[in-house]
Design an enzyme around this catalytic site. Sequence first.
Site, PDB file in Angstrom:
ATOM      1  N   GLY A   1       0.880  -1.245  -0.036  1.00 12.99           N
ATOM      2  CA  GLY A   1       0.076  -0.047   0.112  1.00 12.99           C
ATOM      3  C   GLY A   1       0.726   1.297  -0.040  1.00 12.99           C
ATOM      4  N   CYS A   2       0.309   2.365   0.634  1.00 12.93           N
ATOM      5  CA  CYS A   2       1.012   3.669   0.873  1.00 12.93           C
ATOM      6  C   CYS A   2       2.258   3.577   1.308  1.00 12.93           C
ATOM      7  CB  CYS A   2       0.170   4.567   1.271  1.00 12.93           C
ATOM      8  SG  CYS A   2       0.775   6.126   1.823  1.00 12.93           S
ATOM      9  N   PHE A   3       3.296   3.748   0.569  1.00 10.82           N
ATOM     10  CA  PHE A   3       4.787   3.744   1.236  1.00 10.82           C
ATOM     11  C   PHE A   3       5.032   4.636   2.339  1.00 10.82           C
ATOM     12  CE2 PHE A   3       6.351   6.027  -2.760  1.00 10.82           C
ATOM     13  CZ  PHE A   3       5.984   7.357  -2.520  1.00 10.82           C
TER      14      PHE A   3
END
Length: 175
Positions: free
Chosen positions: A9-11
């Site tokens: 997902g979002c880093f």
Amino acid sequence: MSVATLAAGCFWCVEAVFQNLKGVETAVSGYMGGHLENPSYKDICTGETGHAEVLKVTFDKDIISFEELLEVFFKTHNPTTLNRQGNDVGTQYRSSIFYHDMEQKLIAEGIIKKLTEENVFDDPIVTLLEPVTTFYPAEDYHQNYFNENGQNPYCAMVVKPKVEKFKKVFASRLK
């Protein structure tokens, strides 16, 4: 030092978790797995470049093993949602382990098999196993994002609760 490259997902979320683990020397947000050279954040947000938001983790395997990294990986994101983590949707948010060698691939396959056999998740694991390709570091403003932007609404509502849960579950493994 060893290297692992993970997409969950979002880093910003992934980095905020892994940079707190004992044995992790560096955690660099970036892009991997696509067809465009030197992609920008704007490019990959289209979902058309094939890249995933990833975290390149350099770690001391005498302190933390690849298996332990994957334990954290599977406990800190949902590996059963295809191209999605929460409200973040698109192939850039896929769950993927970019393996650096056959040993990492075999370890990852074994862990996924075990989690599946033990019915750890209600739905099938959709985490991809992909060979490492060129890693493109994300822009500077994405690095160490949560630590520098914790009051950002996304960080306060999404990243912070994830980090707090992680710190409780993995308290003995924190730096």
